[in-house]
Design an enzyme around this catalytic site. Structure first.
Site, PDB file in Angstrom:
ATOM      1  N   LYS A  13       0.888  -1.199  -0.182  1.00 18.82           N
ATOM      2  CA  LYS A  13      -0.064  -0.059  -0.144  1.00 18.82           C
ATOM      3  C   LYS A  13       0.809   1.114  -0.123  1.00 18.82           C
ATOM      4  CE  LYS A  13      -2.143  -0.978   3.884  1.00 18.82           C
ATOM      5  NZ  LYS A  13      -1.246  -2.273   4.114  1.00 18.82           N
ATOM      6  N   ARG A  88      -9.063   0.942   9.704  1.00 17.54           N
ATOM      7  CA  ARG A  88      -8.812   0.033   9.886  1.00 17.54           C
ATOM      8  C   ARG A  88      -9.671  -0.892  10.574  1.00 17.54           C
ATOM      9  NH1 ARG A  88      -2.765   0.670   9.007  1.00 17.54           N
ATOM     10  NH2 ARG A  88      -1.915  -1.165   9.270  1.00 17.54           N
ATOM     11  N   ARG A 166      -0.212  -9.222  13.478  1.00 18.11           N
ATOM     12  CA  ARG A 166      -0.690  -8.094  12.579  1.00 18.11           C
ATOM     13  C   ARG A 166      -1.726  -8.778  11.527  1.00 18.11           C
ATOM     14  NH1 ARG A 166       4.525  -6.051  10.992  1.00 18.11           N
ATOM     15  NH2 ARG A 166       3.518  -4.451   9.430  1.00 18.11           N
TER      16      ARG A 166
HETATM   17  P1  ADP Z   1       1.708  -1.625   7.423  1.00 20.49           P
HETATM   18  O1  ADP Z   1       2.488  -0.758   6.493  1.00 20.49           O
HETATM   19  O2  ADP Z   1       2.601  -2.662   8.012  1.00 20.49           O
HETATM   20  O3  ADP Z   1       0.335  -2.055   7.110  1.00 20.49           O
HETATM   21  P2  ADP Z   1       1.374   0.840   8.848  1.00 20.49           P
HETATM   22  O4  ADP Z   1       2.564   1.553   8.789  1.00 20.49           O
HETATM   23  O5  ADP Z   1       0.031   1.325   8.136  1.00 20.49           O
HETATM   24  O6  ADP Z   1       1.554  -0.731   8.864  1.00 20.49           O
HETATM   25  O7  ADP Z   1       0.940   0.968  10.407  1.00 20.49           O
HETATM   26  C1  ADP Z   1       1.861   0.483  11.481  1.00 20.49           C
HETATM   27  C2  ADP Z   1       1.044   0.386  12.685  1.00 20.49           C
HETATM   28  O8  ADP Z   1       0.381   1.775  13.260  1.00 20.49           O
HETATM   29  C3  ADP Z   1      -0.266  -0.631  12.741  1.00 20.49           C
HETATM   30  O9  ADP Z   1       0.391  -1.944  12.747  1.00 20.49           O
HETATM   31  C4  ADP Z   1      -0.877  -0.030  13.972  1.00 20.49           C
HETATM   32  O10 ADP Z   1      -0.320  -0.553  15.254  1.00 20.49           O
HETATM   33  C5  ADP Z   1      -0.626   1.391  13.788  1.00 20.49           C
HETATM   34  N1  ADP Z   1      -1.988   2.131  13.027  1.00 20.49           N
HETATM   35  C6  ADP Z   1      -1.745   2.640  11.704  1.00 20.49           C
HETATM   36  N2  ADP Z   1      -2.752   2.901  11.066  1.00 20.49           N
HETATM   37  C7  ADP Z   1      -3.763   2.535  12.179  1.00 20.49           C
HETATM   38  C8  ADP Z   1      -5.158   2.682  12.551  1.00 20.49           C
HETATM   39  N3  ADP Z   1      -6.010   3.299  11.211  1.00 20.49           N
HETATM   40  N4  ADP Z   1      -5.792   2.293  13.372  1.00 20.49           N
HETATM   41  C9  ADP Z   1      -5.198   1.737  14.384  1.00 20.49           C
HETATM   42  N5  ADP Z   1      -3.809   1.708  14.639  1.00 20.49           N
HETATM   43  C10 ADP Z   1      -3.081   1.975  13.252  1.00 20.49           C
HETATM   44  P1  ADP Z   2       2.352  -1.783   3.392  1.00 17.94           P
HETATM   45  O1  ADP Z   2       2.384  -0.394   3.285  1.00 17.94           O
HETATM   46  O2  ADP Z   2       0.914  -2.528   2.637  1.00 17.94           O
HETATM   47  O3  ADP Z   2       2.570  -2.451   4.425  1.00 17.94           O
HETATM   48  P2  ADP Z   2       4.834  -1.683   1.604  1.00 17.94           P
HETATM   49  O4  ADP Z   2       4.526  -0.713   0.529  1.00 17.94           O
HETATM   50  O5  ADP Z   2       5.641  -1.189   2.886  1.00 17.94           O
HETATM   51  O6  ADP Z   2       3.517  -2.391   2.409  1.00 17.94           O
HETATM   52  O7  ADP Z   2       5.691  -2.943   0.964  1.00 17.94           O
HETATM   53  C1  ADP Z   2       5.945  -3.936   2.057  1.00 17.94           C
HETATM   54  C2  ADP Z   2       7.218  -4.647   1.614  1.00 17.94           C
HETATM   55  O8  ADP Z   2       7.211  -5.103   0.233  1.00 17.94           O
HETATM   56  C3  ADP Z   2       8.444  -3.568   1.176  1.00 17.94           C
HETATM   57  O9  ADP Z   2       9.636  -4.032   1.507  1.00 17.94           O
HETATM   58  C4  ADP Z   2       8.426  -3.126  -0.159  1.00 17.94           C
HETATM   59  O10 ADP Z   2       9.551  -2.638  -0.734  1.00 17.94           O
HETATM   60  C5  ADP Z   2       7.903  -4.497  -0.922  1.00 17.94           C
HETATM   61  N1  ADP Z   2       7.174  -4.483  -1.863  1.00 17.94           N
HETATM   62  C6  ADP Z   2       6.081  -3.417  -2.077  1.00 17.94           C
HETATM   63  N2  ADP Z   2       5.287  -3.497  -3.286  1.00 17.94           N
HETATM   64  C7  ADP Z   2       5.961  -4.444  -3.809  1.00 17.94           C
HETATM   65  C8  ADP Z   2       5.698  -5.532  -5.112  1.00 17.94           C
HETATM   66  N3  ADP Z   2       4.778  -5.058  -5.995  1.00 17.94           N
HETATM   67  N4  ADP Z   2       6.368  -6.409  -5.161  1.00 17.94           N
HETATM   68  C9  ADP Z   2       7.389  -6.979  -4.344  1.00 17.94           C
HETATM   69  N5  ADP Z   2       7.766  -6.484  -3.230  1.00 17.94           N
HETATM   70  C10 ADP Z   2       7.141  -5.173  -2.976  1.00 17.94           C
END
Ligand code: ADP
Ligand code: ADP
Ligand code: ZN
Length: 209
Positions: A13, A88, A166
C-alpha cells in the site's frame, strides 16, 4: 479523488501510495507514518502508541480518528488524497463517513504467504521513511537510502511474532471493511502480486491518469 487503500500489512500500500500520490498530485496520508514520526519525536502520542504498534496491535479508534480528522482539515487535501492504513476498523470507517467523502476504496488483493515474505524483508529509511525490500527492491548501496543516504532499519513490528499478530488483527478487524465498501459500491480490487511498476500501471489505468 479521495482514495483509501485497504489491504493486509505488507501488501504494498505504501509503495503504491507514494507513486500514485505523485502521479495524481495529491497528498499521501499514512497513519502508520504519522505514528512513527510521533514515536521518533518522543511526543505524548508516540509514547502512548509505541508498545501497541511494536506488538502489532491497533492504536485506539478514538486517537486514530481524531488524528485523521485533523489531517483532512488541512488545505492540501482539497483536491483529493490517499488515505493509506486508515480506516482499519468498522468504527473508523463509520466515523470517516461523517467528515469525508470517499470516492474509491482500493482493495489490495494478495495471499498471506506473499505478505509475510514482503514484511520479512522490508527495510525503511530512518530519515525519509522510504521502504525497500532486501530481495525485491534492494537499495543501490546496502543499508543506505537511495533517496537521501539515510540509514536503513528493520521496523520492530516487522519481526516475526508481530507479523503473525498483525495478520490476525487484519483478518478480524480490518477485512470486514471489504464488505462495508462493497455495499457502498465503491470497492475497487487491485492485483497486488505483480512488481510495483505493474501495480502502478493497473492503478493508473483504473483511475485514468
Ligand atoms: P503496515 O504498512 O505494516 O500495514 P502501517 O505503517 O500502516 O503498517 O501501520 C503501522 C502500525 O500503526 C499498525 O500496525 C498499527 O499498530 C498502527 N496503525 C496504523 N494505522 C492505524 C489505524 N488506522 N488504526 C489503528 N492503528 C493503526
Ligand atoms: P504496506 O504499506 O502495505 O505495509 P509496503 O509498501 O511497505 O506495504 O511494502 C511491503 C514490502 O514489500 C516492502 O519491503 C516493499 O519494498 C515490498 N513491496 C512493495 N510492493 C511490492 C511489489 N509490488 N512486489 C514486491 N515487493 C513489494
Ligand atoms: Zn531516505
Amino acid at each position: 479523488m479521495n482514495f483509501i487503500f485497504l489491504g493486509p500489512p505488507g501488501a504494498g500500500k505504501g509503495t503504491l501510495a507514494k507513486e500514485a500520490a505523485k502521479a495524481f498530485n495529491i497528498p499521501h496520508i499514512s497513519t502508520g507514518d504519522i505514528f512513527r514520526e510521533n514515536i521518533k519525536n518522543g511526543t505524548e502520542l508516540g509514547k502512548k502508541a509505541k508498545a501497541i504498534i511494536d506488538a502489532g496491535g491497533l492504536v485506539s479508534d478514538e486517537i486514530t480518528i481524531g488524528l485523521v480528522k485533523d489531517r483532512l482539515s488541512q488545505p492540501d487535501t482539497a483536491n483529493g488524497y490517499i488515505l493509506d492504513g486508515f480506516p482499519r476498523t468498522i468504527p473508523q470507517a463509520e466515523a470517516l463517513e461523517s467528515f469525508a467523502k470517499i470516492d474509491a476504496a482500493v482493495n489490495f488483493d494478495i495471499a498471506d504467504e506473499a505478505v509475510v515474505e514482503r514484511l520479512g524483508g522490508r527495510v525503511c529509511c530512518k530519515d525519509c521513511g522510504q521502504m525497500y525490500h532486501v530481495k525485491f527492491n534492494p537499495p543501490k548501496v546496502e543499508g543506505k537510502c537511495d533517496k537521501c543516504g539515510g540509514e536503513l532499519y528493520t521496523r520492530d513490528d516487522d519481526k516475526t511474532e508481530s507479523i503473525q499478530n498483525r495478520l490476525v488483527v487484519y483478518r478480524k478487524s480490518t477485512a470486514p471493511l471489504i464488505d462495508f465498501y462493497k455495499e457502498k459500491g465503491n470497492l475497487v480490487d487491485i492485483d497486488a502480486r505483480p512488481a510495483p511498476e505493474k501495480v502502478l500501471e493497473e492503478f493508473k489505468a483504473k483511475f485514468k491518469k
